[in-house]
Design a protein around this motif. Sequence first.
Motif, PDB file in Angstrom:
ATOM      1  N   ASN A   1       0.831  -1.202   0.000  1.00 17.05           N
ATOM      2  CA  ASN A   1       0.000   0.000   0.000  1.00 17.05           C
ATOM      3  C   ASN A   1       0.867   1.254   0.000  1.00 17.05           C
ATOM      4  O   ASN A   1       0.635   2.193  -0.762  1.00 17.05           O
ATOM      5  CB  ASN A   1      -0.921   0.014   1.223  1.00 17.05           C
ATOM      6  CG  ASN A   1      -2.050  -0.988   1.118  1.00 17.05           C
ATOM      7  OD1 ASN A   1      -2.371  -1.466   0.043  1.00 17.05           O
ATOM      8  ND2 ASN A   1      -2.656  -1.304   2.250  1.00 17.05           N
ATOM      9  N   TRP A   2       1.864   1.264   0.873  1.00 13.31           N
ATOM     10  CA  TRP A   2       2.754   2.424   0.961  1.00 13.31           C
ATOM     11  C   TRP A   2       3.406   2.718  -0.390  1.00 13.31           C
ATOM     12  O   TRP A   2       3.422   3.857  -0.855  1.00 13.31           O
ATOM     13  CB  TRP A   2       3.819   2.187   2.030  1.00 13.31           C
ATOM     14  CG  TRP A   2       4.881   3.247   2.072  1.00 13.31           C
ATOM     15  CD1 TRP A   2       6.064   3.234   1.399  1.00 13.31           C
ATOM     16  CD2 TRP A   2       4.840   4.489   2.781  1.00 13.31           C
ATOM     17  NE1 TRP A   2       6.770   4.381   1.657  1.00 13.31           N
ATOM     18  CE2 TRP A   2       6.051   5.170   2.496  1.00 13.31           C
ATOM     19  CE3 TRP A   2       3.920   5.082   3.633  1.00 13.31           C
ATOM     20  CZ2 TRP A   2       6.350   6.418   3.050  1.00 13.31           C
ATOM     21  CZ3 TRP A   2       4.212   6.330   4.172  1.00 13.31           C
ATOM     22  CH2 TRP A   2       5.411   6.990   3.883  1.00 13.31           C
ATOM     23  N   ASP A   3       3.919   1.678  -1.006  1.00 14.19           N
ATOM     24  CA  ASP A   3       4.605   1.865  -2.288  1.00 14.19           C
ATOM     25  C   ASP A   3       3.648   2.371  -3.371  1.00 14.19           C
ATOM     26  O   ASP A   3       4.027   3.218  -4.193  1.00 14.19           O
ATOM     27  CB  ASP A   3       5.255   0.551  -2.732  1.00 14.19           C
ATOM     28  CG  ASP A   3       6.427   0.145  -1.840  1.00 14.19           C
ATOM     29  OD1 ASP A   3       6.985   1.027  -1.156  1.00 14.19           O
ATOM     30  OD2 ASP A   3       6.769  -1.049  -1.820  1.00 14.19           O
ATOM     31  N   SER A   4       2.431   1.865  -3.381  1.00 12.32           N
ATOM     32  CA  SER A   4       1.488   2.258  -4.432  1.00 12.32           C
ATOM     33  C   SER A   4       0.900   3.649  -4.188  1.00 12.32           C
ATOM     34  O   SER A   4       0.489   4.319  -5.131  1.00 12.32           O
ATOM     35  CB  SER A   4       0.373   1.222  -4.556  1.00 12.32           C
ATOM     36  OG  SER A   4      -0.421   1.181  -3.388  1.00 12.32           O
ATOM     37  N   TRP A   5       0.880   4.080  -2.942  1.00 13.17           N
ATOM     38  CA  TRP A   5       0.338   5.402  -2.614  1.00 13.17           C
ATOM     39  C   TRP A   5       1.412   6.491  -2.613  1.00 13.17           C
ATOM     40  O   TRP A   5       1.104   7.676  -2.529  1.00 13.17           O
ATOM     41  CB  TRP A   5      -0.323   5.381  -1.240  1.00 13.17           C
ATOM     42  CG  TRP A   5      -1.471   4.442  -1.102  1.00 13.17           C
ATOM     43  CD1 TRP A   5      -2.124   3.765  -2.100  1.00 13.17           C
ATOM     44  CD2 TRP A   5      -2.112   4.060   0.122  1.00 13.17           C
ATOM     45  NE1 TRP A   5      -3.125   2.982  -1.582  1.00 13.17           N
ATOM     46  CE2 TRP A   5      -3.151   3.137  -0.224  1.00 13.17           C
ATOM     47  CE3 TRP A   5      -1.916   4.377   1.460  1.00 13.17           C
ATOM     48  CZ2 TRP A   5      -3.982   2.560   0.738  1.00 13.17           C
ATOM     49  CZ3 TRP A   5      -2.759   3.815   2.419  1.00 13.17           C
ATOM     50  CH2 TRP A   5      -3.772   2.907   2.053  1.00 13.17           C
ATOM     51  N   LEU A   6       2.677   6.094  -2.692  1.00 12.68           N
ATOM     52  CA  LEU A   6       3.777   7.015  -2.399  1.00 12.68           C
ATOM     53  C   LEU A   6       3.790   8.250  -3.298  1.00 12.68           C
ATOM     54  O   LEU A   6       3.996   9.370  -2.823  1.00 12.68           O
ATOM     55  CB  LEU A   6       5.109   6.266  -2.511  1.00 12.68           C
ATOM     56  CG  LEU A   6       6.356   7.063  -2.120  1.00 12.68           C
ATOM     57  CD1 LEU A   6       6.244   7.576  -0.681  1.00 12.68           C
ATOM     58  CD2 LEU A   6       7.606   6.204  -2.278  1.00 12.68           C
ATOM     59  N   ALA A   7       3.583   8.084  -4.607  1.00 12.32           N
ATOM     60  CA  ALA A   7       3.658   9.229  -5.513  1.00 12.32           C
ATOM     61  C   ALA A   7       2.606  10.276  -5.158  1.00 12.32           C
ATOM     62  O   ALA A   7       2.882  11.488  -5.139  1.00 12.32           O
ATOM     63  CB  ALA A   7       3.490   8.768  -6.955  1.00 12.32           C
ATOM     64  N   ARG A   8       1.401   9.831  -4.869  1.00 12.79           N
ATOM     65  CA  ARG A   8       0.335  10.751  -4.515  1.00 12.79           C
ATOM     66  C   ARG A   8       0.608  11.451  -3.196  1.00 12.79           C
ATOM     67  O   ARG A   8       0.405  12.662  -3.056  1.00 12.79           O
ATOM     68  CB  ARG A   8      -0.992   9.991  -4.431  1.00 12.79           C
ATOM     69  CG  ARG A   8      -1.445   9.396  -5.753  1.00 12.79           C
ATOM     70  CD  ARG A   8      -2.639   8.471  -5.529  1.00 12.79           C
ATOM     71  NE  ARG A   8      -3.082   7.899  -6.801  1.00 12.79           N
ATOM     72  CZ  ARG A   8      -3.950   8.478  -7.615  1.00 12.79           C
ATOM     73  NH1 ARG A   8      -4.446   9.666  -7.303  1.00 12.79           N
ATOM     74  NH2 ARG A   8      -4.301   7.905  -8.742  1.00 12.79           N
ATOM     75  N   VAL A   9       1.051  10.675  -2.214  1.00 18.08           N
ATOM     76  CA  VAL A   9       1.329  11.250  -0.902  1.00 18.08           C
ATOM     77  C   VAL A   9       2.467  12.262  -0.994  1.00 18.08           C
ATOM     78  O   VAL A   9       2.402  13.358  -0.426  1.00 18.08           O
ATOM     79  CB  VAL A   9       1.667  10.127   0.104  1.00 18.08           C
ATOM     80  CG1 VAL A   9       2.144  10.716   1.432  1.00 18.08           C
ATOM     81  CG2 VAL A   9       0.454   9.237   0.327  1.00 18.08           C
ATOM     82  N   SER A  10       3.525  11.895  -1.700  1.00 16.21           N
ATOM     83  CA  SER A  10       4.671  12.788  -1.851  1.00 16.21           C
ATOM     84  C   SER A  10       4.254  14.103  -2.511  1.00 16.21           C
ATOM     85  O   SER A  10       4.672  15.193  -2.087  1.00 16.21           O
ATOM     86  CB  SER A  10       5.758  12.101  -2.689  1.00 16.21           C
ATOM     87  OG  SER A  10       6.867  12.955  -2.865  1.00 16.21           O
TER      88      SER A  10
END
Length: 443
Positions: free
Chosen positions: A108-117
């Motif tokens: 989940n973290w890896d797949s959400w990372l671009a958006r969160v960043s």
Amino acid sequence: MAGKVESGKRNPAKLLLRVYGPQVEHIIDRENELSVLRRLARKKIGPRLLGTFANGRFEQYLNAITLTSEDLKDPDTSKQIAKRMRELHDGMELLEDEKGGGPAVLKNWDSWLARVSHAISFLDAKILAGNLGPVKTPVDAWKERGFVCGTDWPTFKAMFDRYRQHLFDRYGGPKAVREHLVFCHNDTQYGNILRVRPDDKKSPLLLPNYEHKQLVVIDFEYAAANVRGYEFANHFTEWCYDYHDEALSFACNVDRYPTPEEQYRLIQSYVNHRPEYPHPGASTPVLTPVTTPTMGPSTPSLAPATGGSTSSIAEFMLDARVPPGGWKEEEKRREAQAEEQIKSLIEEARLWRPICSAMWIAWGIMQAKIPGLDPVETPAKSHGGDSSAVAAPEEEDDGDDQGFDYLGYAQQRAMFFWGDCVNSGLIKLEDLPEASPPMGHKG
């Protein structure tokens, strides 16, 4: 006659209609969720899935009440939750691709990372520039609290990467972590646990041995492969929240975090519980990622392995089945083994707590409505969705959550994360940027 037939008709069975919230596909993989629900139905776990349509589904209606935040602290309820966790972990076998994919929390973290960043960098820039604008509503309160992640985003991201490597090192690498994976719910907050109220006074659910089965877990949006320690870490942190608090529904009250005695009680109930129908691969938990040796099967077979009934006289030599040292020594051995498993799971929960916090930080940032934030296009699909704006409308909820402070929630989870990193020795409190709010919490 017709009138009598009409009056004698039974009322139609009640169904539960769930309509999905708008545009949360980048957080929740609905296809995977429905697949999980079908697998659970085959195991008779959770409400039955009765039908689906484009943006919702029908489920079995349960005559039940939702637990409250106070219920989690009730000793009997806590032990019942532990038993239901064990039945889920041992009752649902992981698919091969779920095992190979590693812990879902990291996926989940890896797949959400671009958006969160993208989102948090936008907020950091506004904070550093002092260009915040007025605080018009409670959800604007982030403007007065400093960095949402407690530090600037690069510092937070670097610490997450460092802790992730620290976690793998404690197990001996990602492959070793995968050996500990089980099927987890991953969101055992009080609102996702129902207590069924049996209509029949003779219901088996009223018997002492089955009373824990009154508890039914719902909402499997995040159910996937994780280690047992992650499940416990997530559940324990949920003790700190009261999402129905009118003023501070987002707030983390660290004083409510379970004491060592409360943690022990829940995990002891988990370890000592033996589900009736474990899946073929279920056995004693692999509980020891840190320092203690992996324990063997929890219930060793003491009878000769004959493969079936025979006429051998040896089968009737019952005294020969007494284990070496006698039954008292065997009981002591099992108690020591259970104690070792309990300690290992408590340590594993502590080890995964920062990772748990980081995932919900990301979740909170993605849920927040951030005015002025431009959409970000991601090359790969995130958790079941397409490439759309980071600023997502809020997730489906039973109530009106327009006022829920997602960024406040994320920031308090960030304090939890940093407190654990300090406690783990990966960073000193005095080495954190001075602009960061005070950190630390009870372990």
